[in-house]
Motif scaffolding. Structure first.
Motif, PDB file in Angstrom:
ATOM      1  N   ILE A  21     -20.136   2.002   3.744  1.00 31.90           N
ATOM      2  CA  ILE A  21     -18.850   1.360   4.050  1.00 31.90           C
ATOM      3  C   ILE A  21     -19.052  -0.145   4.222  1.00 31.90           C
ATOM      4  N   GLN A  22     -20.112  -0.535   4.903  1.00 32.36           N
ATOM      5  CA  GLN A  22     -20.378  -1.964   5.088  1.00 32.36           C
ATOM      6  C   GLN A  22     -20.566  -2.668   3.745  1.00 32.36           C
ATOM      7  N   GLN A  23     -21.292  -2.024   2.841  1.00 31.54           N
ATOM      8  CA  GLN A  23     -21.505  -2.614   1.520  1.00 31.54           C
ATOM      9  C   GLN A  23     -20.191  -2.672   0.735  1.00 31.54           C
ATOM     10  N   LYS A  24     -19.379  -1.647   0.872  1.00 25.94           N
ATOM     11  CA  LYS A  24     -18.104  -1.585   0.150  1.00 25.94           C
ATOM     12  C   LYS A  24     -17.178  -2.743   0.536  1.00 25.94           C
ATOM     13  N   PHE A  25     -17.145  -3.092   1.830  1.00 21.26           N
ATOM     14  CA  PHE A  25     -16.234  -4.138   2.297  1.00 21.26           C
ATOM     15  C   PHE A  25     -16.896  -5.503   2.421  1.00 21.26           C
ATOM     16  N   GLY A  26     -18.205  -5.542   2.515  1.00 18.73           N
ATOM     17  CA  GLY A  26     -18.927  -6.802   2.466  1.00 18.73           C
ATOM     18  C   GLY A  26     -18.998  -7.593   3.754  1.00 18.73           C
ATOM     19  N   THR A  27     -17.887  -7.738   4.453  1.00 16.58           N
ATOM     20  CA  THR A  27     -17.883  -8.522   5.692  1.00 16.58           C
ATOM     21  C   THR A  27     -17.070  -7.792   6.760  1.00 16.58           C
ATOM     22  N   PRO A  28     -17.363  -8.081   8.018  1.00 16.61           N
ATOM     23  CA  PRO A  28     -16.549  -7.501   9.089  1.00 16.61           C
ATOM     24  C   PRO A  28     -15.072  -7.874   8.958  1.00 16.61           C
ATOM     25  N   GLU A  29     -14.794  -9.083   8.514  1.00 15.30           N
ATOM     26  CA  GLU A  29     -13.402  -9.534   8.389  1.00 15.30           C
ATOM     27  C   GLU A  29     -12.641  -8.726   7.349  1.00 15.30           C
ATOM     28  N   GLN A  30     -13.276  -8.458   6.200  1.00 13.76           N
ATOM     29  CA  GLN A  30     -12.611  -7.646   5.168  1.00 13.76           C
ATOM     30  C   GLN A  30     -12.424  -6.208   5.652  1.00 13.76           C
ATOM     31  N   PHE A  31     -13.416  -5.692   6.342  1.00 11.66           N
ATOM     32  CA  PHE A  31     -13.314  -4.350   6.904  1.00 11.66           C
ATOM     33  C   PHE A  31     -12.179  -4.294   7.928  1.00 11.66           C
ATOM     34  N   GLY A  32     -12.136  -5.276   8.830  1.00  6.87           N
ATOM     35  CA  GLY A  32     -11.094  -5.323   9.848  1.00  6.87           C
ATOM     36  C   GLY A  32      -9.707  -5.426   9.247  1.00  6.87           C
ATOM     37  N   ALA A  33      -9.550  -6.250   8.201  1.00  8.02           N
ATOM     38  CA  ALA A  33      -8.246  -6.381   7.532  1.00  8.02           C
ATOM     39  C   ALA A  33      -7.819  -5.060   6.911  1.00  8.02           C
ATOM     40  N   MET A  34      -8.767  -4.342   6.305  1.00  6.67           N
ATOM     41  CA  MET A  34      -8.452  -3.045   5.709  1.00  6.67           C
ATOM     42  C   MET A  34      -7.970  -2.071   6.777  1.00  6.67           C
ATOM     43  N   VAL A  35      -8.655  -2.001   7.905  1.00  2.00           N
ATOM     44  CA  VAL A  35      -8.256  -1.079   8.970  1.00  2.00           C
ATOM     45  C   VAL A  35      -6.911  -1.504   9.558  1.00  2.00           C
ATOM     46  N   ARG A  36      -6.759  -2.775   9.873  1.00  5.16           N
ATOM     47  CA  ARG A  36      -5.514  -3.281  10.469  1.00  5.16           C
ATOM     48  C   ARG A  36      -4.316  -2.995   9.564  1.00  5.16           C
ATOM     49  N   ASP A  37      -4.465  -3.261   8.251  1.00  6.33           N
ATOM     50  CA  ASP A  37      -3.342  -3.122   7.318  1.00  6.33           C
ATOM     51  C   ASP A  37      -3.144  -1.696   6.822  1.00  6.33           C
ATOM     52  N   GLY A  38      -4.235  -0.948   6.674  1.00  3.79           N
ATOM     53  CA  GLY A  38      -4.129   0.390   6.100  1.00  3.79           C
ATOM     54  C   GLY A  38      -4.146   1.530   7.089  1.00  3.79           C
ATOM     55  N   TYR A  39      -4.689   1.287   8.271  1.00  6.14           N
ATOM     56  CA  TYR A  39      -4.843   2.336   9.275  1.00  6.14           C
ATOM     57  C   TYR A  39      -4.440   1.816  10.649  1.00  6.14           C
ATOM     58  N   PRO A  40      -3.177   1.439  10.820  1.00  7.73           N
ATOM     59  CA  PRO A  40      -2.766   0.863  12.116  1.00  7.73           C
ATOM     60  C   PRO A  40      -2.961   1.831  13.282  1.00  7.73           C
ATOM     61  N   MET A  41      -2.938   3.128  12.995  1.00  8.54           N
ATOM     62  CA  MET A  41      -3.155   4.109  14.061  1.00  8.54           C
ATOM     63  C   MET A  41      -4.598   4.102  14.558  1.00  8.54           C
ATOM     64  N   VAL A  42      -5.514   3.633  13.735  1.00  7.09           N
ATOM     65  CA  VAL A  42      -6.912   3.494  14.131  1.00  7.09           C
ATOM     66  C   VAL A  42      -7.151   2.111  14.739  1.00  7.09           C
ATOM     67  N   TRP A  43      -6.450   1.120  14.253  1.00  3.72           N
ATOM     68  CA  TRP A  43      -6.595  -0.269  14.714  1.00  3.72           C
ATOM     69  C   TRP A  43      -6.173  -0.428  16.174  1.00  3.72           C
ATOM     70  N   LYS A  44      -5.055   0.186  16.530  1.00  9.91           N
ATOM     71  CA  LYS A  44      -4.527   0.000  17.892  1.00  9.91           C
ATOM     72  C   LYS A  44      -3.983   1.338  18.410  1.00  9.91           C
ATOM     73  N   PRO A  45      -4.870   2.300  18.625  1.00  7.44           N
ATOM     74  CA  PRO A  45      -4.418   3.625  19.061  1.00  7.44           C
ATOM     75  C   PRO A  45      -4.167   3.705  20.565  1.00  7.44           C
ATOM     76  N   SER A  46      -3.447   4.750  20.941  1.00  2.00           N
ATOM     77  CA  SER A  46      -3.312   5.116  22.349  1.00  2.00           C
ATOM     78  C   SER A  46      -3.402   6.632  22.418  1.00  2.00           C
ATOM     79  N   ASP A  47      -3.503   7.152  23.616  1.00  2.00           N
ATOM     80  CA  ASP A  47      -3.586   8.607  23.820  1.00  2.00           C
ATOM     81  C   ASP A  47      -4.645   9.244  22.928  1.00  2.00           C
ATOM     82  N   VAL A  48      -5.852   8.733  22.977  1.00  2.00           N
ATOM     83  CA  VAL A  48      -6.950   9.229  22.148  1.00  2.00           C
ATOM     84  C   VAL A  48      -7.492  10.515  22.762  1.00  2.00           C
ATOM     85  N   ILE A  49      -7.437  11.611  21.984  1.00  2.00           N
ATOM     86  CA  ILE A  49      -7.919  12.914  22.458  1.00  2.00           C
ATOM     87  C   ILE A  49      -8.828  13.497  21.381  1.00  2.00           C
ATOM     88  N   PHE A  50     -10.065  13.808  21.762  1.00  2.19           N
ATOM     89  CA  PHE A  50     -10.994  14.420  20.814  1.00  2.19           C
ATOM     90  C   PHE A  50     -10.680  15.899  20.673  1.00  2.19           C
TER      91      PHE A  50
END
Length: 132
Positions: A51-80
């Protein structure tokens, strides 16, 4: 309060030898904590080398998560939920809510590396009303 609970869960998890699902949960908790703190470099460190190689930088990875997975970016009520072995890989299910209050089931694909458990991807589905 959420940070305290996640930190406590992580600290308690590291105090004893970890089963595979406990190790995976500790990594997922740590990555969620990093996203909540907007520390994308730390969150990126919990991803597999693939995954690190796929996105190249933490910033690109963070942008992908923020824009594509907002439920992972800023979750609440986390239950395993349950962890499952599928085709030799550990999949850890997590119930969470996004910023709008919508419930989601996020399945984390976990890979054991020489540096410990790392996240290799996620599958996201809306949570049934009774789950989240």
């Amino acid at each position: 309060m959420r940070y305290l609970i996640l930190s406590l869960a992580l600290a308690l998890g590291l105090a004893a030898p970890l089963r595979a699902d406990e190790g995976a949960q500790a990594v997922i908790s740590a990555q969620i904590e990093a996203f909540l703190a907007q520390d994308v470099a730390r969150a990126y460190g919990y991803a597999t080398p693939f995954i690190q190689q796929k996105f190249g930088t933490p910033e690109q990875f963070g942008a992908m998560v923020r824009d594509g997975y907002p439920m992972v970016w800023k979750p609440s009520d986390v239950i395993f939920l349950d962890a499952k072995d599928i085709a030799g890989k550990l999949w850890q299910s997590v119930s969470l809510r996004d910023a709008t209050g919508a419930g989601w089931i996020v399945e984390y694909e976990m890979v054991e590396t020489p540096d410990g458990w790392r996240i290799n991807g996620v599958r996201v589905t809306p949570a049934p009303d009774a789950t989240a």
